[in-house]
Write a protein that holds these residues in place. Structure first.
Motif, PDB file in Angstrom:
ATOM      1  N   LEU A 375       0.850  -1.170  -0.075  1.00  0.00           N
ATOM      2  CA  LEU A 375       0.163   0.171   0.197  1.00  0.00           C
ATOM      3  C   LEU A 375       0.683   1.309   0.009  1.00  0.00           C
ATOM      4  O   LEU A 375       0.643   2.079  -0.662  1.00  0.00           O
ATOM      5  CB  LEU A 375      -1.013  -0.212   1.344  1.00  0.00           C
ATOM      6  CG  LEU A 375      -1.926  -1.141   1.188  1.00  0.00           C
ATOM      7  CD1 LEU A 375      -2.626  -1.094   2.562  1.00  0.00           C
ATOM      8  CD2 LEU A 375      -3.005  -0.896   0.089  1.00  0.00           C
ATOM      9  N   GLU A 376       1.948   1.430   0.632  1.00  0.00           N
ATOM     10  CA  GLU A 376       2.669   2.476   0.666  1.00  0.00           C
ATOM     11  C   GLU A 376       3.528   2.695  -0.781  1.00  0.00           C
ATOM     12  O   GLU A 376       3.600   3.817  -1.176  1.00  0.00           O
ATOM     13  CB  GLU A 376       3.550   2.200   1.920  1.00  0.00           C
ATOM     14  CG  GLU A 376       3.396   2.254   3.256  1.00  0.00           C
ATOM     15  CD  GLU A 376       4.481   2.027   4.227  1.00  0.00           C
ATOM     16  OE1 GLU A 376       5.345   1.710   3.856  1.00  0.00           O
ATOM     17  OE2 GLU A 376       4.126   2.277   5.614  1.00  0.00           O
ATOM     18  N   ASN A 377       3.874   1.698  -1.406  1.00  0.00           N
ATOM     19  CA  ASN A 377       4.826   1.778  -2.535  1.00  0.00           C
ATOM     20  C   ASN A 377       3.979   1.923  -3.659  1.00  0.00           C
ATOM     21  O   ASN A 377       4.168   2.527  -4.786  1.00  0.00           O
ATOM     22  CB  ASN A 377       5.854   0.866  -2.586  1.00  0.00           C
ATOM     23  CG  ASN A 377       6.982   0.950  -1.512  1.00  0.00           C
ATOM     24  OD1 ASN A 377       7.837   1.890  -1.554  1.00  0.00           O
ATOM     25  ND2 ASN A 377       6.586   0.096  -0.454  1.00  0.00           N
ATOM     26  N   SER A 378       2.900   1.180  -3.748  1.00  0.00           N
ATOM     27  CA  SER A 378       1.949   0.831  -4.741  1.00  0.00           C
ATOM     28  C   SER A 378       0.531   1.226  -4.674  1.00  0.00           C
ATOM     29  O   SER A 378      -0.077   1.334  -5.805  1.00  0.00           O
ATOM     30  CB  SER A 378       2.022  -0.505  -5.634  1.00  0.00           C
ATOM     31  OG  SER A 378       3.433  -0.934  -5.682  1.00  0.00           O
ATOM     32  N   GLY A 379       0.026   1.572  -3.586  1.00  0.00           N
ATOM     33  CA  GLY A 379      -1.216   1.863  -3.425  1.00  0.00           C
ATOM     34  C   GLY A 379      -1.861   3.128  -4.138  1.00  0.00           C
ATOM     35  O   GLY A 379      -3.290   2.829  -4.713  1.00  0.00           O
ATOM     36  N   ARG A 380      -1.125   3.975  -4.444  1.00  0.00           N
ATOM     37  CA  ARG A 380      -1.705   5.243  -5.084  1.00  0.00           C
ATOM     38  C   ARG A 380      -2.058   4.771  -6.888  1.00  0.00           C
ATOM     39  O   ARG A 380      -2.813   5.576  -7.226  1.00  0.00           O
ATOM     40  CB  ARG A 380      -0.817   6.432  -5.078  1.00  0.00           C
ATOM     41  CG  ARG A 380       0.635   6.190  -5.411  1.00  0.00           C
ATOM     42  CD  ARG A 380       1.425   7.536  -5.229  1.00  0.00           C
ATOM     43  NE  ARG A 380       2.802   7.313  -5.707  1.00  0.00           N
ATOM     44  CZ  ARG A 380       3.632   6.595  -5.058  1.00  0.00           C
ATOM     45  NH1 ARG A 380       3.422   6.198  -3.915  1.00  0.00           N
ATOM     46  NH2 ARG A 380       4.842   6.536  -5.507  1.00  0.00           N
ATOM     47  N   ASN A 381      -1.149   3.893  -7.262  1.00  0.00           N
ATOM     48  CA  ASN A 381      -1.255   3.518  -8.767  1.00  0.00           C
ATOM     49  C   ASN A 381      -2.271   2.478  -8.903  1.00  0.00           C
ATOM     50  O   ASN A 381      -2.434   1.903  -9.975  1.00  0.00           O
ATOM     51  CB  ASN A 381      -0.035   3.185  -8.984  1.00  0.00           C
ATOM     52  CG  ASN A 381       1.286   4.561  -9.000  1.00  0.00           C
ATOM     53  OD1 ASN A 381       0.635   5.508  -9.279  1.00  0.00           O
ATOM     54  ND2 ASN A 381       2.351   4.064  -8.779  1.00  0.00           N
ATOM     55  N   LEU A 382      -2.672   1.695  -7.689  1.00  0.00           N
ATOM     56  CA  LEU A 382      -3.473   0.457  -7.955  1.00  0.00           C
ATOM     57  C   LEU A 382      -4.894   0.869  -8.651  1.00  0.00           C
ATOM     58  O   LEU A 382      -5.432   1.625  -8.324  1.00  0.00           O
ATOM     59  CB  LEU A 382      -3.545  -0.377  -6.758  1.00  0.00           C
ATOM     60  CG  LEU A 382      -2.634  -1.021  -6.019  1.00  0.00           C
ATOM     61  CD1 LEU A 382      -2.695  -1.458  -4.674  1.00  0.00           C
ATOM     62  CD2 LEU A 382      -1.919  -2.098  -7.132  1.00  0.00           C
ATOM     63  N   THR A 383      -5.206  -0.064  -9.996  1.00  0.00           N
ATOM     64  CA  THR A 383      -6.245   0.027 -10.329  1.00  0.00           C
ATOM     65  C   THR A 383      -7.015  -1.556 -10.227  1.00  0.00           C
ATOM     66  O   THR A 383      -8.114  -1.643 -10.426  1.00  0.00           O
ATOM     67  CB  THR A 383      -6.273   0.133 -11.832  1.00  0.00           C
ATOM     68  OG1 THR A 383      -5.360  -1.023 -12.452  1.00  0.00           O
ATOM     69  CG2 THR A 383      -5.520   1.752 -12.205  1.00  0.00           C
TER      70      THR A 383
END
Length: 638
Positions: A375-383
Motif C-alpha cells: 500500500l505504501e509503495n503501490s497503493g496510489r497507482n493500483l487499479t
C-alpha cells in the motif's frame, strides 16, 4: 489294533487332511494301489519258499532282501490291518468319485428337463445311492455312465449336428453340452462384437464426460482445434513447425496447463523477446531455474500471471524485479516459498512504484508488513487489487489501511475474499473503501467474508457503485432476505445499466423476494447467475417468473390474488425474461425439477449451461431444448 483310529469327523492322524482332500475330490491314490500290489506279490513269493530247496530260498533272499528281513511273525498282523484299512480308504475314494460323476450327470439332466419344460428330477435318488443295496463298487460303473470322451461323436447343443469331440470343443454350462466348431466360431464372433461395442460405448461416455467438464458439446471439432490437439500431444517437437502465432500459442499453453504438461522443456516454447503478456495457469512442474527464463527471454514483459507456482523462490522474485523493468501487472497463485521480507523488498524496488495491478492468492507468508509495504509503495497507482486466502494477514487494522492509501476514483477491480478470520472484514471497512473508489469500481468480490451483513449493500454498494457490473458475495450467510430487497430497490435508482455477473451461492438467508428484485433490476443484462444452495427459493416462484403472464395458469393465479386483495399467502410474480443469460447455477435448490428446467430453457434463449448438482428431482426425462447443456443430474451416466 490299527495305528490310526477312525472317528466320526474323519480325522485320522497326521495325514488326515490330505486323505480327506483326496476323498472329497474323488482322486484315486495310485501309490496305495501300487503298494497293495507289491504286498500281494510278496505274499505269492513267500508261499513257495516253504516247499522249495534252500538254494531257491537263497535266491529269493538275494532278489528281495528287504522282504526277508522285515517279514517277522510279529509284523504280519499289523501289515494285514494296514492293508485292510487301505482297502477301505480306496473304496471310499472310488465311492466319492462315482458320487461326483453321478451328481454332474443329474445336474445336466435337470438343466435339460427345465429347458424342455419338464419337471425337475428329485434329488433324493442321489442322496440315497449310498444306502442302495445294488450300489456297486466296481470301476466299470464309472464307464457305464453317459459321459462323452474326446474322440467320440456328440450332438451340438445349438444346431444338433453330430461332430467329433476334441480338446478345442467348447462346453456350454447353461445348455449342458458341447458346441460344434461352426457354432463355436459364431459365438466367438458375437462375444468379440459385444466387447467392441462395450469399448466404443466407454469411449463415447469418456468424450461426453470430457465435454461436460469443459462445458461444451460433443461435436465435430474444427480443423484448427484438431491441429492444436496434435501439437499439444507432440509439444516437444513443435519447433519444426516454425511460427504458429501468439494466439494459438496461448491456447496451447492453456491446454498444457490443464493437462499438467507444462514443464521445464515446454515452457521455453512460449517465450519470445517481444512478448508483453504471459499467462501460465499451472506451473507445478516448472522448477525455479526454468522460471528465471521468463525474465531472461521476455525483457519487455508488462503482464505476468503464474498460477500454482509453488516452486517460485525468493531469488526468482528478485530476478523478476531486476530484469523486468516494465512489469506493471502481477498475478500469483500459491507462491508460498516467498518470504515476508522478500515481498517488502520487492515492493520497495522500482517494480513496486510502477505496479498498478496486483493479485495474490493462497499463501501464508504474505503477512501484515507485506500488505503495508504494498500500500505504501503501490497503493496510489493500483487499479486492481485482489487478495484471497492470505492467512498471514491477521490484523483488521492492516485491512483498514486500504482506504487510506488507494487513490480516489481509480480502483476498478477489488477482491477481498476468504480472510484468515471472518471478523477482519466488517461492513464499515467495505463502506469506507467504496466511498473512495466506488464510482469507478466495475468488479467487487467479497466471497467468504461472512461477517458482512446487508449494511454494506444498503450504505455502500447502493450509494457509491453506480458502474458495477460484476458482484460476487458467496458464503455471506448474514445477509437477510428483507435487507437484500431493500438494497436492490434503492440500487435501481443508482445503477440503471444492470449487472452482468452475480454470484449468490450459499447466501442462505435469501429467498423469493430477493431474487425477484435482483432479476427485475438486471434481467436484461445478466449473463451469468448463481443461486446455488438457496433453499428458500420455492418452486412456485420459479414457475411464475419463467411463465408468461398470458398463460392460463398465471391468469387464474392473478384473479385469485385480486379476489383475496393480497391478504392470502399466494403471491403473484410477473414473467421475467433473461435474453442474455448463458450460465445458470441452480445446484442444491431443492425446488428445481424437470418442469422448472423446461421453463428455464424456454425463457432463456441464449442459455448454454445450467448446473443442477444436488437437485435429485432433475432427471433425464426433462424436456430440454436443443443446445442447452445440463450438468449434474444423478441420472447421467458418465
Amino acid at each position: 489294533m490299527s495305528r490310526r483310529q477312525r472317528s466320526g469327523n474323519g480325522v485320522r492322524g497326521p495325514n488326515s487332511a490330505l486323505t480327506e482332500f483326496l476323498r472329497n475330490a474323488g482322486i484315486t491314490d495310485a501309490f496305495r494301489q501300487r503298494r497293495e500290489r507289491e504286498a500281494q506279490e510278496q505274499q505269492e513269493g513267500d508261499q513257495p519258499t516253504n516247499t522249495t530247496t534252500p538254494t531257491t530260498t537263497t535266491e529269493d533272499e538275494e532278489a528281495t532282501p528287504d522282504v526277508s528281513i522285515n517279514a517277522t511273525p510279529e509284523a504280519t498282523p499289523q501289515v494285514e490291518e494296514e492293508e485292510e484299512e487301505d482297502d477301505d480308504e480306496i473304496k471310499e475314494m472310488r465311492r466319492a468319485a462315482k458320487r461326483k460323476l453321478r451328481n454332474a450327470r443329474h445336474s445336466g439332466r435337470r438343466q435339460l428337463r427345465s429347458r424342455n419344460g419338464g419337471g425337475a428330477p428329485s434329488d433324493s435318488s442321489s442322496d440315497s445311492d449310498d444306502d442302495d443295496p445294488n450300489f456297486s463298487e466296481d470301476e466299470d460303473d464309472l464307464n457305464n455312465m453317459n459321459i462323452r470322451k474326446f474322440g467320440e461323436m456328440d450332438d451340438c447343443v445349438e444346431c444338433g449336428t453330430s461332430f467329433e469331440l476334441s480338446v478345442s470343443s467348447r462346453f456350454i454350462k447353461e445348455k449342458a453340452g458341447y458346441l460344434c466348431n461352426p457354432c463355436n466360431q459364431l459365438l466367438k464372433n458375437r462375444e468379440r462384437k459385444a466387447r467392441m461395442n462395450q469399448m466404443t460405448a466407454r469411449k463415447k461416455r469418456k468424450r461426453v464426460a470430457q465435454a461436460l467438464l469443459n462445458k461444451t458439446d460433443v461435436k465435430i471439432p474444427k480443423l484448427q482445434d484438431v491441429c492444436i490437439k496434435k501439437i499439444t500431444e507432440n509439444i516437444e517437437d513443435v519447433d519444426v513447425l516454425g511460427d504458429i502465432g501468439q494466439v494459438n500459442l496461448n491456447r496451447i499453453s492453456k491446454i498444457l496447463s490443464k493437462n499438467r504438461s507444462l514443464n521445464d522443456k515446454t515452457i521455453a516454447l512460449f517465450l519470445s523477446p517481444e512478448l508483453k503478456k504471459l499467462e501460465f495457469w499451472d506451473c507445478s512442474n516448472v522448477d525455479s531455474d526454468s522460471l528465471n527464463k521468463i525474465a531472461s527471454f521476455c525483457p519487455q514483459l508488462e503482464s505476468l500471471t503464474l498460477f500454482m507456482c509453488g516452486q517460485l523462490h525468493n531469488d526468482n522474485l528478485k530476478y523478476f524485479a531486476t530484469n523486468l523493468p516494465k512489469l506493471s501487472e502481477l498475478s500469483l497463485n500459491g507462491p508460498f516459498l516467498i518470504s515476508d521480507i522478500m515481498w517488502q523488498d520487492f515492493f520497495q524496488d522500482k517494480t513496486g512504484e510502477i505496479l498498478d495491478k496486483f493479485e495474490i492468492r493462497n499463501t501464508h507468508r504474505f503477512g501484515n508488513d507485506s500488505l503495508i509495504s504494498l500500500l505504501e509503495n503501490s497503493g496510489r497507482n493500483l487499479t486492481s487489487l485482489k487478495l484471497s486466502r492470505l492467512d498471514g494477514i491477521n490484523s483488521g487494522e492492516v485491512y483498514g489501511l486500504i482506504p487510506h492509501y488507494i487513490s480516489e476514483s481509480k480502483l476498478t477491480h477489488l477482491e477481498i475474499s476468504y480472510p484468515a478470520n471472518e471478523e477482519l472484514i466488517n461492513d464499515d471497512l467495505i463502506i469506507s473503501i467504496l466511498s473512495i473508489t466506488g464510482d469507478t469500481l466495475v468488479s467487487l468480490n467479497l466471497d467468504g467474508c461472512s461477517n458482512l451483513t446487508e449494511k454494506f449493500l444498503i450504505e455502500g454498494v447502493c450509494r457509491f457503485c453506480s458502474n458495477l457490473t460484476h458482484l460476487s458475495i458467496q458464503n455471506l450467510d448474514q445477509i437477510s432476505n428483507e435487507g437484500f430487497v431493500t438494497a436492490f430497490k434503492a440500487y435501481s435508482e443508482v445503477n440503471i445499466g444492470g449487472l452482468l455477473e452475480v454470484y449468490l451461492s450459499r447466501c442462505v438467508g435469501l429467498g423469493d423476494e430477493a431474487i425477484y428484485e435482483l432479476l427485475k433490476h438486471s434481467s436484461h443484462t445478466l449473463v451469468e447467475l448463481s443461486i446455488n444452495s438457496l433453499n428458500l427459493v420455492s418452486k412456485n416462484f420459479l414457475s411464475q417468473i419463467f411463465t408468461e403472464n398470458q398463460h392460463q395458469y398465471k391468469r387464474k393465479l392473478l384473479e385469485r390474488v385480486q379476489r383475496e386483495d393480497g391478504d392470502g399467502n399466494v403471491k403473484f410474480y410477473d414473467y421475467i425474461k433473461l435474453p442474455l443469460l448463458t450460465y445458470f447455477d441452480v445446484g442444491f435448490v431443492r425446488s428445481v425439477d424437470n418442469e422448472v428446467l423446461q421453463l428455464i430453457g424456454e425463457s432463456c434463449p441464449q442459455l448454454k449451461v445450467i448446473e443442477v448438482y444436488g437437485d435429485n428431482r432433475c432427471t433425464s426425462r426433462a424436456r430440454v431444448r436443443e443446445g442447452l447443456m445440463i450438468i449434474g443430474r444423478q441420472s447421467d451416466e458418465i
